[in-house]
Design a protein around this motif. Structure first.
Motif, PDB file in Angstrom:
ATOM      1  N   GLU A 192       1.420  -1.318  -0.316  1.00 48.41           N
ATOM      2  CA  GLU A 192       0.225  -0.224   0.481  1.00 48.41           C
ATOM      3  C   GLU A 192       1.298   1.193  -0.042  1.00 48.41           C
ATOM      4  N   ASP A 193       2.362   1.210   0.708  1.00 47.86           N
ATOM      5  CA  ASP A 193       3.195   2.289   1.056  1.00 47.86           C
ATOM      6  C   ASP A 193       3.804   2.971  -1.053  1.00 47.86           C
ATOM      7  N   ILE A 194       3.778   1.228  -1.716  1.00 45.07           N
ATOM      8  CA  ILE A 194       4.403   1.531  -3.136  1.00 45.07           C
ATOM      9  C   ILE A 194       2.756   2.291  -3.927  1.00 45.07           C
ATOM     10  N   GLU A 195       2.152   1.281  -3.768  1.00 48.42           N
ATOM     11  CA  GLU A 195       1.255   2.367  -4.306  1.00 48.42           C
ATOM     12  C   GLU A 195       0.822   3.267  -3.906  1.00 48.42           C
ATOM     13  N   ARG A 196       0.646   4.133  -2.361  1.00 46.49           N
ATOM     14  CA  ARG A 196       0.424   5.343  -2.688  1.00 46.49           C
ATOM     15  C   ARG A 196       2.396   6.186  -2.948  1.00 46.49           C
ATOM     16  N   VAL A 197       3.032   6.014  -3.252  1.00 42.51           N
ATOM     17  CA  VAL A 197       4.011   6.845  -3.504  1.00 42.51           C
ATOM     18  C   VAL A 197       4.343   6.738  -4.501  1.00 42.51           C
ATOM     19  N   LEU A 198       3.773   5.806  -5.605  1.00 38.48           N
ATOM     20  CA  LEU A 198       3.889   5.596  -7.256  1.00 38.48           C
ATOM     21  C   LEU A 198       2.476   6.433  -7.998  1.00 38.48           C
ATOM     22  N   LEU A 199       1.468   6.322  -7.047  1.00 34.13           N
ATOM     23  CA  LEU A 199       0.384   7.752  -7.628  1.00 34.13           C
ATOM     24  C   LEU A 199       0.891   9.232  -7.011  1.00 34.13           C
ATOM     25  N   ASP A 200       1.786   9.548  -5.960  1.00 36.32           N
ATOM     26  CA  ASP A 200       2.063  10.800  -5.983  1.00 36.32           C
ATOM     27  C   ASP A 200       3.268  11.118  -6.900  1.00 36.32           C
ATOM     28  N   HIS A 201       3.737  10.609  -7.601  1.00 34.20           N
ATOM     29  CA  HIS A 201       4.532  10.572  -8.251  1.00 34.20           C
ATOM     30  C   HIS A 201       4.854  10.914  -9.172  1.00 34.20           C
ATOM     31  N   ILE A 202       3.440  10.098  -9.881  1.00 35.29           N
ATOM     32  CA  ILE A 202       2.455  10.136 -11.090  1.00 35.29           C
ATOM     33  C   ILE A 202       2.005  11.760 -11.567  1.00 35.29           C
ATOM     34  N   LYS A 203       1.320  11.992 -10.675  1.00 35.35           N
ATOM     35  CA  LYS A 203      -0.574  12.864 -10.193  1.00 35.35           C
ATOM     36  C   LYS A 203       1.712  14.128 -10.055  1.00 35.35           C
ATOM     37  N   GLN A 204       2.563  14.302  -9.509  1.00 35.85           N
ATOM     38  CA  GLN A 204       3.237  16.011  -9.691  1.00 35.85           C
ATOM     39  C   GLN A 204       3.979  15.593 -10.654  1.00 35.85           C
ATOM     40  N   ASN A 205       4.121  14.677 -11.499  1.00 31.37           N
ATOM     41  CA  ASN A 205       5.017  14.046 -12.604  1.00 31.37           C
ATOM     42  C   ASN A 205       4.097  13.981 -14.363  1.00 31.37           C
ATOM     43  N   SER A 206       2.770  14.598 -14.465  1.00 28.29           N
ATOM     44  CA  SER A 206       2.160  13.630 -14.939  1.00 28.29           C
ATOM     45  C   SER A 206       2.754  14.192 -16.441  1.00 28.29           C
ATOM     46  N   LYS A 207       3.534  15.205 -16.858  1.00 34.18           N
ATOM     47  CA  LYS A 207       3.482  15.173 -18.411  1.00 34.18           C
ATOM     48  C   LYS A 207       4.986  14.456 -18.627  1.00 34.18           C
ATOM     49  N   LYS A 208       5.782  14.115 -17.677  1.00 37.17           N
ATOM     50  CA  LYS A 208       7.267  13.680 -17.519  1.00 37.17           C
ATOM     51  C   LYS A 208       7.032  12.102 -18.613  1.00 37.17           C
ATOM     52  N   LEU A 209       7.806  11.881 -18.897  1.00 37.74           N
ATOM     53  CA  LEU A 209       8.237  10.527 -19.783  1.00 37.74           C
ATOM     54  C   LEU A 209       7.761   9.143 -19.007  1.00 37.74           C
ATOM     55  N   ILE A 210       7.593   8.078 -18.672  1.00 37.05           N
ATOM     56  CA  ILE A 210       7.387   7.669 -17.231  1.00 37.05           C
ATOM     57  C   ILE A 210       8.812   6.710 -17.102  1.00 37.05           C
ATOM     58  N   THR A 211      10.108   6.016 -18.634  1.00 32.55           N
ATOM     59  CA  THR A 211      10.884   6.411 -17.737  1.00 32.55           C
ATOM     60  C   THR A 211      12.379   7.108 -17.550  1.00 32.55           C
ATOM     61  N   THR A 212      12.016   8.404 -18.112  1.00 36.97           N
ATOM     62  CA  THR A 212      12.625   9.520 -17.518  1.00 36.97           C
ATOM     63  C   THR A 212      13.068   9.993 -15.896  1.00 36.97           C
ATOM     64  N   LEU A 213      12.004   9.316 -15.073  1.00 37.49           N
ATOM     65  CA  LEU A 213      11.559  10.284 -13.592  1.00 37.49           C
ATOM     66  C   LEU A 213      11.293   9.207 -12.255  1.00 37.49           C
ATOM     67  N   PRO A 214      12.540   8.421 -11.874  1.00 36.07           N
ATOM     68  CA  PRO A 214      12.433   7.242 -11.450  1.00 36.07           C
ATOM     69  C   PRO A 214      12.056   7.291 -10.098  1.00 36.07           C
ATOM     70  N   LEU A 215      11.001   6.470  -9.475  1.00 36.42           N
ATOM     71  CA  LEU A 215      10.499   6.738  -7.502  1.00 36.42           C
ATOM     72  C   LEU A 215      12.245   6.700  -7.306  1.00 36.42           C
ATOM     73  N   LYS A 216      12.040   7.457  -6.145  1.00 37.99           N
ATOM     74  CA  LYS A 216      13.009   8.007  -5.171  1.00 37.99           C
ATOM     75  C   LYS A 216      13.104   6.493  -4.732  1.00 37.99           C
ATOM     76  N   GLY A 217      14.967   6.815  -4.351  1.00 32.64           N
ATOM     77  CA  GLY A 217      15.268   5.089  -3.958  1.00 32.64           C
ATOM     78  C   GLY A 217      15.356   4.810  -5.381  1.00 32.64           C
ATOM     79  N   LEU A 218      15.167   4.967  -6.815  1.00 33.77           N
ATOM     80  CA  LEU A 218      15.653   4.235  -6.982  1.00 33.77           C
ATOM     81  C   LEU A 218      16.635   4.881  -8.588  1.00 33.77           C
ATOM     82  N   THR A 219      17.842   3.714  -9.467  1.00 34.27           N
ATOM     83  CA  THR A 219      18.540   5.013  -9.875  1.00 34.27           C
ATOM     84  C   THR A 219      17.505   5.201 -11.322  1.00 34.27           C
ATOM     85  N   LYS A 220      17.889   5.690 -11.751  1.00 33.99           N
ATOM     86  CA  LYS A 220      17.941   6.225 -13.428  1.00 33.99           C
ATOM     87  C   LYS A 220      17.607   5.144 -14.511  1.00 33.99           C
ATOM     88  N   ASN A 221      18.168   4.858 -14.587  1.00 36.11           N
ATOM     89  CA  ASN A 221      19.133   3.160 -15.257  1.00 36.11           C
ATOM     90  C   ASN A 221      17.743   2.305 -14.898  1.00 36.11           C
TER      91      ASN A 221
END
Length: 422
Positions: A274-303
């Protein structure tokens, strides 16, 4: 009297130093005794040299003996008493008295402030050079006989030594197990411990060197479910890091029985679903216009994030080409599921040279842990990894060596009181 210690490693060296010190405390003159430190190779303290990436993880910053014992998959109950005699705090004090200061890292591991294992080796060699300890290199003992209260050891070239007391501190070297068996001891099932997992998977092949601050790993093996959490790193051959090494220690014998081929599941963020779900949904909401592959979740590298999304895109074509606001609920659910529980299948194990230890050894029920003396063979003592005692990574195996070596050396010295009738 002539005392023999087989194995010039951490445990054997500490036993020799404590033996010499205790003989002095008992009023023995140097001319009355000989301390022989046998080493199969041309140089001792080899594991001290390479441990901790060449820094030597001396011990762990935990001075509560009961809590310290929880870090031993095998031997936790047996070590509680010995730790009341000589624990991590005593180790720190021992080195400090000899001018070696240890520092504590955030995870509790303790290293010399110099950040080099050579500091620890030089300290030991300096102590040995104070006298009355004879290092005998290239001495491969092939036979050991016990008669009454004396031992006769025979070397490969036929050379023999008669000893009044003996410490076996040969680590995981098979020669030590053979000597112990020859003196009546049983050896429990041996298995590698503290090893890394070999895994062939497209997610890992492109990402060697990628690290994670905290993951959760689960291995379901039959009725037992093994779990561990902590840092992890992707290597050229699979997965490594503290979380992997600890899990390999706890499940050492079970994983061996599976021939190191088993499924394992990784929670890459180490969070509840449930925490992963919350973090991902917040991430998508705050970066809605960004290409999904360009901005990783916090704690994960871009690659990692890019390869991770590319792999999921095999099931959801063009996912890796979408901006975040275009990602469907079904795709979001799959991303969450895979972050929470990504399945790998192992293809073997890889020995982690710096930390590798052996699960198994001389059966603990055959040892008096108050003195480290054999219950089967009088005058025989054990120290270190030759015992069926092993800890997880973090300085715990060295502490086992210091503690059991200290007690074995002291007990060996006490034989002089017995033999002189004091």
């Amino acid at each position: 009297m002539i005392f023999g210690i087989i194995g010039h490693g951490a445990a054997g060296t500490f036993a020799a130093l404590r033996l010499r010190e205790k003989l002095g405390e008992l009023g023995r003159k140097p001319t009355e005794d000989r301390i022989l430190l046998f080493e199969k190779a041309g140089v001792g303290l080899r594991k001290v040299k390479i441990s901790g990436g060449g820094r030597c993880n001396v011990t762990h910053h935990q001075y509560d003996q009961k809590l310290f014992c929880k870090n031993y998959p095998r031997g936790s109950k047996e070590l509680l008493g010995p730790f009341h005699q000589f624990q991590a705090k005593n180790t720190v004090d021992w080195f400090q008295k000899r001018g070696i200061k240890l520092k504590v890292e955030t995870d509790g591991r303790m290293f010399p402030e110099t950040n080099t294992s050579q500091t620890i080796i030089d300290c030991f060699l300096s102590e040995i050079q104070k006298g009355h300890i004879e290092i005998l290199n290239h001495k491969n003992i092939v036979k050991c006989e016990h008669s009454l209260e004396t031992f006769k050891v025979t070397l490969g070239k036929g050379e023999t030594y008669d000893l009044d007391g003996l410490v076996l501190a040969t680590g995981s070297d098979r020669s030590g197990y053979l000597i112990a068996q020859g003196l009546g001891h049983s050896i429990t099932e041996l298995a590698p411990s503290l090893f890394t997992f070999k895994i062939n998977h497209p997610l890992l092949k492109a990402l060697p060197g990628t690290s994670f601050e905290k993951v959760k790993i689960e291995i379901p093996t039959g009725k037992k479910k093994w779990q561990e959490e902590g840092p992890m790193i992707i290597t050229h051959w699979g997965l490594s890091g503290p979380a992997v090494l600890k899990l390999s220690a706890w499940a050492a014998r079970e994983l061996k029985s599976l021939n190191y081929k088993f499924p394992l599941f990784i929670n890459f963020l180490g969070l509840p679903r449930e925490d992963i779900e919350r973090v991902l949904l917040d991430h998508i909401k705050q970066n809605s216009k960004k290409l999904i592959t360009t901005l990783p979740l916090k704690g994960l590298t871009k690659n990692f994030w890019q390869v991770f999304i590319d792999i999921i895109s095999k099931s959801y074509p063009k996912l890796n080409q979408k901006i975040m606001s275009e990602v469907s609920k079904k795709e979001i659910s799959t991303i969450i599921d895979q972050l929470y529980r990504f399945e790998f299948n192992t293809a073997g194990h890889h020995r982690f040279k710096e930390e590798f230890v052996e699960c198994g050894g001389v059966a603990t029920k055959e040892i008096n842990f108050k003195t480290m003396e054999s219950k089967i063979c009088k005058g025989l003592f054990f120290a270190g990894e030759i015992l069926d005692v092993d800890g997880i990574t973090g300085g715990f195996n060295f502490q086992n060596a210091w503690t059991t070596g200290h007690i074995a050396g002291e007990s060996l010295a006490n034989l002089t009181n017995i033999n002189t009738g004091k």
